[in-house]
Each structure stands twice: as structure tokens, then as C-alpha cells.
Design an enzyme around this catalytic site. Structure first.
Site, PDB file in Angstrom:
ATOM      1  N   CYS A  85      -0.443  -5.686   6.465  1.00  0.00           N
ATOM      2  CA  CYS A  85      -0.700  -6.980   7.113  1.00  0.00           C
ATOM      3  C   CYS A  85      -1.600  -6.788   8.340  1.00  0.00           C
ATOM      4  O   CYS A  85      -2.763  -6.471   8.201  1.00  0.00           O
ATOM      5  CB  CYS A  85       0.624  -7.657   7.456  1.00  0.00           C
ATOM      6  SG  CYS A  85       0.434  -9.405   7.865  1.00  0.00           S
ATOM      7  N   HIS A 202       3.851  -7.543   2.300  1.00  0.00           N
ATOM      8  CA  HIS A 202       4.760  -6.643   3.012  1.00  0.00           C
ATOM      9  C   HIS A 202       5.706  -5.905   2.066  1.00  0.00           C
ATOM     10  O   HIS A 202       6.759  -6.440   1.719  1.00  0.00           O
ATOM     11  CB  HIS A 202       5.630  -7.452   3.990  1.00  0.00           C
ATOM     12  CG  HIS A 202       4.874  -7.962   5.164  1.00  0.00           C
ATOM     13  ND1 HIS A 202       4.750  -7.252   6.327  1.00  0.00           N
ATOM     14  CD2 HIS A 202       4.209  -9.113   5.362  1.00  0.00           C
ATOM     15  CE1 HIS A 202       4.042  -7.942   7.198  1.00  0.00           C
ATOM     16  NE2 HIS A 202       3.693  -9.083   6.639  1.00  0.00           N
ATOM     17  N   GLU A 204       7.640  -3.519   2.848  1.00  0.00           N
ATOM     18  CA  GLU A 204       8.869  -3.184   3.585  1.00  0.00           C
ATOM     19  C   GLU A 204       9.863  -4.336   3.635  1.00  0.00           C
ATOM     20  O   GLU A 204      10.980  -4.172   4.094  1.00  0.00           O
ATOM     21  CB  GLU A 204       8.520  -2.683   4.991  1.00  0.00           C
ATOM     22  CG  GLU A 204       8.215  -3.744   6.035  1.00  0.00           C
ATOM     23  CD  GLU A 204       6.831  -4.375   5.913  1.00  0.00           C
ATOM     24  OE1 GLU A 204       6.178  -4.216   4.868  1.00  0.00           O
ATOM     25  OE2 GLU A 204       6.411  -5.056   6.871  1.00  0.00           O
TER      26      GLU A 204
END
Lengths: 245, 96
Positions: A85, A202, A204
Site C-alpha cells: 500500500c 494488504h 497482512e
């Protein structure tokens, strides 16, 4: 093997990245942008968020943080660097990745799940995926519309630098499956050497099925495979302790 | 002296904000608006009074930070060359 997660004033995904690394059995620690040394990290993640409030252009100011000289050297020495990002935005501002990220074509901040297809698995960040695998990741950004001029784009495609492309549930391509207008549906991009990769979604944030998808986890597992050669992690249960601040 | 750097997206880069603003003008009844591009303006005060040095400093700032050469062009203009009656040059002269 230790992963350094670089963060700045305004970053907000650094804890998640540390957590993701630890979940797959990698040692990970936060690296504040004022640090001038990387303390022997074996891989780097530039965390997501809004460094310096996104002032001027996203990532434009973060590229000059003290630690970034070391990041640049680490990358040019072939060390694995993943920009997520805002981290992707910083990598293109620095010129470690080609092109630029513009405002989304619909001029909307888009916070949603998105699908993307893995095209290249010869990468420290995708070796645990299957070629052609369709991932469901979460994205949340306003400036994620990847742009490169014609010559740069041809160069990127020629050198197999597109690692993933946005797609529909069955791999369909087209404007309706491209959430931000990125040229050629580019969702994840690497440098020519392959050790630096950036993406707007993302990984994560999607580590276990409870979060709607566990497709991000394999990106961190890939990194573990690249760093240690170990195909399976010792940690298979969610961690209770998250990173120290 | 003062200088101004204007940064705009390059012609070949789509400017959806400019397009939206152009449409809004159209909706307000402004006829005959063709292409509209949005940009950024940086007003910079510099200690130097040497126009050549000021211009070269602004060029360098634009290249290093103010513009992203991948997607943006910039224009540099020096303001208050001494005759405008306002701005740093005049104030400095007044004090001397």
C-alpha cells in the site's frame, strides 16, 4: 532470519506486518524511519498507512527519511523488499519500482475485498502460491491507480515484472474487475531483478479464514521459504502477543 | 525573492479530478469550457536576490521533490523582480 518492518509517522499497518511474519515463523521487528541502520535485517517490509499525512504526494516525503538510504542500498544489493500500500507508493516515488500511482479512476477511496491472479511464482513473495492462483485480498486506498507511460509499460511486460493482476472470481479480466484503474490490471509489480515488489492490497490483513480470507498468509510463507528454505512454519496457531511498540 | 512553481499532470496522464471539475462547471451553466487540468502551486520565498540563483534553486526543488517527473510537468516563475512594490525584494530594500 529477521524481517524489518519500516514505518513512518502516519503508518498504521506495521503491527499487522510484524504479526504476519511471526505467524509464519519469521522473526520480525519494527524499524523506525529515523534509524540510520537496518541492524542486519534479512528482508524488509515497507508498511502501509499514510506516511506524513500523504502530503504533497503519497510516499513523496517518506522517501527522504534517514533509513531510506539504507533501504536503497539493501535493495540494490538484492535484499528482498516488499512495499504494501503506502509502501508501494514509497517504492515508486523512490524509483525502486517504475511508474507512479495516481488517484483511483473513480475518484473514490476504495475499501473492499479484491481479487487478483498470481502470474509469477519465481519471487521471494509468491513462491508458495500456485501459478494462476486467484487470491482474495483486502484493499483500502485512494491513490492506487498504477500508471506507466507506453515505453515503460512495454519494458515492464517484456521483463516479466507483473507478478499479479486484478481479476474476477474466475480470473476474468476487464474494467469491472479492476478496482482502481491500474493500467494492464497490474496489481503487484516487481523490479527487474525481482527482489523488490509492491502491491496496493494488504496481504497482512487476510491471514486466517476468520478474517474472510487466508490468502495473504502465503505471501509471508513465501518470504520464509526464500529466507530459510523451510516450507512449513512452527507457528500454526494465531499468536497472542503482537509486536512491541 | 519569491518564486512560484506550478506542477501539473502531464498531458498524457489522465486527470480525473480536472475532468470532474470541468463537468461541475458545465453543470453550473458555464458554456464553452474545454479541457480543464488541475494542478498545484508552490509559492516559495528565497533568501537570494539573484534571479539566476533563484531559478536554479527552484528547478532543483521541483526535480527533487515538488514534482514527480514520471507523471508531472512543472513551470517556474520568479515573482517581484523589484518593481511590483510588494514582496521580499522591496522589503529588503526598504530596510537597507
Amino acid at each position: 532470519m529477521r524481517v524489518g518492518v519500516v514505518y513512518y509517522p502516519g503508518s498504521n499497518c506495521e503491527q499487522d506486518a510484524v504479526y504476519a511474519c511471526r505467524l509464519v515463523g519469521l522473526d520480525a521487528e519494527l524499524v523506525w524511519h529515523k534509524q540510520e541502520s537496518l541492524d542486519g535485517c534479512d528482508a524488509l517490509i515497507l508498511a502501509g498507512g499514510f506516511s506524513y499525512g500523504d502530503h504533497l504526494r503519497c510516499g513523496a516525503i517518506a522517501q527522504f527519511s534517514p533509513v531510506m538510504k539504507q533501504v536503497e542500498r539493501f535493495a540494490s544489493d538484492g535484499g528482498p523488499v516488499l512495499g504494501i500500500c503506502n509502501g508501494f507508493q514509497i517504492l515508486v516515488e523512490m524509483g525502486l519500482l517504475p511508474g507512479a500511482l495516481l488517484a483511483n479512476d473513480g475518484l473514490k477511496f476504495r475499501c473492499q475485498d479484491t481479487r487478483m491472479q498470481v502470474e509469477k511464482t519465481d519471487s521471494p513473495f509468491t513462491n508458495a502460491y500456485a501459478e494462476g492462483q486467484i487470491l482474495r485480498l483486502n484493499m483500502a486506498h485512494y491513490e492506487g491507480n498504477y500508471f506507466a507511460d507506453e515505453a515503460t509499460l512495454a519494458d515492464i511486460e517484456q521483463h516479466q515484472q507483473v507478478v499479479m493482476r486484478f481479476c474476477g472470481p474466475n480470473g476474468e479480466r476487464g474494467a469491472e474487475h479492476n478496482p482502481n484503474g491500474s493500467i494492464n490490471d497490474i496489481a503487484a509489480l516487481r523490479n527487474r531483478a525481482g527482489n523488490v515488489m509492491g502491491l496496493m492490497p494488504h496481504p497482512e490483513r487476510v491471514l486466517t479464514p476468520e478474517l474472510g480470507s487466508a490468502d495473504g498468509r502465503l505471501m509471508f510463507e513465501s518470504l520464509r521459504v526464500a529466507l530459510t528454505g523451510m516450507a512449513s512454519a512452527e507457528n500454526t496457531e494465531p499468536l497472542e502477543v503482537i509486536a512491541d511498540v | 525573492m519569491r518564486g512560484q512553481v506550478v506542477v501539473r499532470l502531464k498531458r498524457e496522464v489522465l486527470d480525473p479530478q480536472g475532468v470532474t471539475i470541468g463537468k461541475a462547471l458545465d453543470n453550473l451553466g458555464y458554456e464553452g469550457v474545454g479541457s480543464l487540468r488541475q494542478g498545484k502551486v508552490f509559492d516559495v520565498e528565497l533568501e537570494t536576490n539573484d534571479p539566476a540563483a533563484a531559478r536554479s534553486a527552484l528547478e532543483s526543488m521541483a526535480r527533487d521533490l515538488l514534482a514527480n517527473p514520471v507523471i508531472e510537468d512543472y513551470e517556474i516563475q520568479l515573482l517581484d523582480e523589484g518593481s511590483a512594490g510588494e514582496g521580499l525584494v522591496t522589503e529588503e530594500e526598504g530596510r537597507a
